[in-house]
Write a protein that holds these residues in place. Structure first.
Motif, PDB file in Angstrom:
ATOM      1  N   SER A 123       0.706  -1.140   0.071  1.00  0.00           N
ATOM      2  CA  SER A 123       0.081   0.054  -0.031  1.00  0.00           C
ATOM      3  C   SER A 123       0.863   1.207  -0.134  1.00  0.00           C
ATOM      4  O   SER A 123       0.411   2.339  -0.436  1.00  0.00           O
ATOM      5  CB  SER A 123      -0.873   0.013   1.084  1.00  0.00           C
ATOM      6  N   ASP A 124       2.315   1.222   0.254  1.00  0.00           N
ATOM      7  CA  ASP A 124       2.958   2.351   0.347  1.00  0.00           C
ATOM      8  C   ASP A 124       3.641   2.510  -1.067  1.00  0.00           C
ATOM      9  O   ASP A 124       4.392   3.418  -1.338  1.00  0.00           O
ATOM     10  CB  ASP A 124       3.956   2.467   1.372  1.00  0.00           C
ATOM     11  N   GLU A 125       3.298   1.846  -2.030  1.00  0.00           N
ATOM     12  CA  GLU A 125       3.854   1.765  -3.208  1.00  0.00           C
ATOM     13  C   GLU A 125       2.886   2.503  -4.337  1.00  0.00           C
ATOM     14  O   GLU A 125       1.765   2.893  -3.514  1.00  0.00           O
ATOM     15  CB  GLU A 125       3.874   0.338  -4.036  1.00  0.00           C
ATOM     16  N   SER A 126       3.263   2.856  -5.221  1.00  0.00           N
ATOM     17  CA  SER A 126       2.429   3.733  -6.024  1.00  0.00           C
ATOM     18  C   SER A 126       1.151   3.132  -6.864  1.00  0.00           C
ATOM     19  O   SER A 126       1.024   1.871  -7.004  1.00  0.00           O
ATOM     20  CB  SER A 126       3.227   4.453  -7.397  1.00  0.00           C
ATOM     21  N   ILE A 127       0.203   4.110  -7.009  1.00  0.00           N
ATOM     22  CA  ILE A 127      -0.942   3.376  -7.575  1.00  0.00           C
ATOM     23  C   ILE A 127      -0.583   2.679  -9.066  1.00  0.00           C
ATOM     24  O   ILE A 127      -1.283   1.822  -9.561  1.00  0.00           O
ATOM     25  CB  ILE A 127      -2.074   4.275  -7.565  1.00  0.00           C
ATOM     26  N   GLU A 128       0.192   3.650  -9.774  1.00  0.00           N
ATOM     27  CA  GLU A 128       0.958   3.248 -11.132  1.00  0.00           C
ATOM     28  C   GLU A 128       1.293   1.847 -11.166  1.00  0.00           C
ATOM     29  O   GLU A 128       0.937   1.102 -12.135  1.00  0.00           O
ATOM     30  CB  GLU A 128       1.860   4.157 -11.615  1.00  0.00           C
ATOM     31  N   ARG A 129       2.004   1.652  -9.941  1.00  0.00           N
ATOM     32  CA  ARG A 129       2.454   0.020 -10.108  1.00  0.00           C
ATOM     33  C   ARG A 129       1.374  -0.903  -9.873  1.00  0.00           C
ATOM     34  O   ARG A 129       1.327  -2.211 -10.425  1.00  0.00           O
ATOM     35  CB  ARG A 129       3.591  -0.161  -8.755  1.00  0.00           C
ATOM     36  N   PHE A 130       0.539  -0.778  -8.896  1.00  0.00           N
ATOM     37  CA  PHE A 130      -0.840  -1.547  -8.658  1.00  0.00           C
ATOM     38  C   PHE A 130      -1.398  -1.660 -10.131  1.00  0.00           C
ATOM     39  O   PHE A 130      -1.871  -2.945 -10.407  1.00  0.00           O
ATOM     40  CB  PHE A 130      -1.673  -0.858  -7.770  1.00  0.00           C
ATOM     41  N   VAL A 131      -1.656  -0.653 -10.709  1.00  0.00           N
ATOM     42  CA  VAL A 131      -2.504  -0.785 -12.355  1.00  0.00           C
ATOM     43  C   VAL A 131      -1.689  -1.626 -12.814  1.00  0.00           C
ATOM     44  O   VAL A 131      -2.132  -2.547 -13.793  1.00  0.00           O
ATOM     45  CB  VAL A 131      -2.763   0.589 -12.827  1.00  0.00           C
ATOM     46  N   LEU A 132      -0.290  -1.515 -13.008  1.00  0.00           N
ATOM     47  CA  LEU A 132       0.417  -2.409 -13.952  1.00  0.00           C
ATOM     48  C   LEU A 132       0.584  -3.699 -13.465  1.00  0.00           C
ATOM     49  O   LEU A 132       0.292  -4.611 -14.441  1.00  0.00           O
ATOM     50  CB  LEU A 132       2.134  -1.864 -14.059  1.00  0.00           C
ATOM     51  N   LEU A 133       0.605  -4.192 -12.473  1.00  0.00           N
ATOM     52  CA  LEU A 133       0.343  -5.406 -11.820  1.00  0.00           C
ATOM     53  C   LEU A 133      -0.953  -6.018 -12.375  1.00  0.00           C
ATOM     54  O   LEU A 133      -1.106  -7.186 -12.675  1.00  0.00           O
ATOM     55  CB  LEU A 133       0.552  -5.428 -10.267  1.00  0.00           C
ATOM     56  N   CYS A 134      -1.895  -5.541 -12.138  1.00  0.00           N
ATOM     57  CA  CYS A 134      -3.307  -5.832 -12.390  1.00  0.00           C
ATOM     58  C   CYS A 134      -3.634  -5.971 -13.885  1.00  0.00           C
ATOM     59  O   CYS A 134      -4.408  -6.656 -14.412  1.00  0.00           O
ATOM     60  CB  CYS A 134      -4.538  -4.850 -11.827  1.00  0.00           C
ATOM     61  N   GLU A 135      -2.970  -5.316 -14.673  1.00  0.00           N
ATOM     62  CA  GLU A 135      -2.909  -5.476 -16.023  1.00  0.00           C
ATOM     63  C   GLU A 135      -2.148  -6.872 -16.445  1.00  0.00           C
ATOM     64  O   GLU A 135      -2.685  -7.466 -17.519  1.00  0.00           O
ATOM     65  CB  GLU A 135      -2.382  -4.229 -16.862  1.00  0.00           C
TER      66      GLU A 135
END
Length: 245
Positions: A123-135
């Motif tokens: 959760s302390d990482e960027s939302i951008e990384r979250f989106v990339l993982l989810c893609e």
């Protein structure tokens, strides 16, 4: 259908294990694999956790890269041994580490294990990384740390809202989300998790004075605690989106 993954170990006999895991979900940590043979023989959905949280929580081996390298080699041997039995496994991760460190660990997953590999977004990482993982992955696990470490806090809720907004409202991604340590019904009920885990039952069954003091039989306590957790079903993606409209 939401899967509730219960962590262990749970001591007290094989009947307790059946009461907790039969027709449910089991999460076995590499840090505590004591009961995996017995759990694997029970009809349940089995997943494997890398054990990083236990080490991180205890403040051990933070900067010992050689130790971690050997730890992950052993973990992949463990995953390989149970690969045909498990639903999926958590990819090694560095809690409160750099995004580059966690990306590098994903690239180190053996190719033959990748089909069941699930990355962790911290959760302390960027939302951008979250989106990339989810893609990239069909399932992504969320682990909370830093300012969002306390599940159900205001900071946690705000961050979860940002994360789910990014994948389900802004992008409509088909990814499934697993909540690490998020079986607390007060958390699970707020967001569209496909699955979540906790060691709540294993921790509290022995605490007869602190939880359900009028019920001392361990089998009865296990059944009640499991039912209490599993009766909480999170909203579907569409239900959650509609509630925010």
């Amino acid at each position: 259908m939401t899967t509730h993954y219960h962590g262990g170990p749970l001591w007290g006999g094989d009947e307790l294990l059946k009461a907790l895991y039969c027709d449910s979900g089991a999460l076995v940590s590499y840090a505590r694999p004591d009961q995996i043979k017995k759990i694997a023989a029970i009809k349940c959905k089995l997943v494997l956790d890398n054990g990083a949280f236990s080490t991180w929580r205890n403040g051990g081996n933070d900067n010992d890269q050689q130790w971690w390298s050997k730890h992950w080699e052993g973990y992949y041997d463990f995953v390989g041994e149970w690969f045909s039995r498990i639903e999926w496994f958590i990819i090694p991760d560095v809690i409160e580490g750099a995004e580059e460190e966690n990306d590098a660990l994903i690239e180190q997953v053996p190719a033959w294990l990748m089909s069941k590999a699930v990355p962790v977004w911290h959760s302390d990482e960027s939302i951008e990384r979250f989106v990339l993982l989810c893609e990239r992955f069909a399932r992504v696990a969320i682990g909370c740390c830093g300012p969002h470490r306390s599940i159900r806090s205001a900071a946690w809720k705000q961050r979860m809202t940002e994360a789910f907004n990014a994948i389900y409202i802004e992008r409509q991604l088909p990814v499934k989300i697993h909540g690490l340590r998020m079986l607390d019904g007060r958390a699970l009920s707020q967001f569209p998790f496909d699955s979540a885990d906790s060691t709540n039952v294993a921790i509290n069954v022995p605490k007869t004075k602190a939880r359900l003091p009028n019920i001392t039989d361990k089998l009865h306590r296990t059944a009640i605690m499991r039912h209490t957790i599993e009766m909480v079903i999170p909203p579907t993606i569409e239900e959650w989106k509609s509630a925010r409209a």
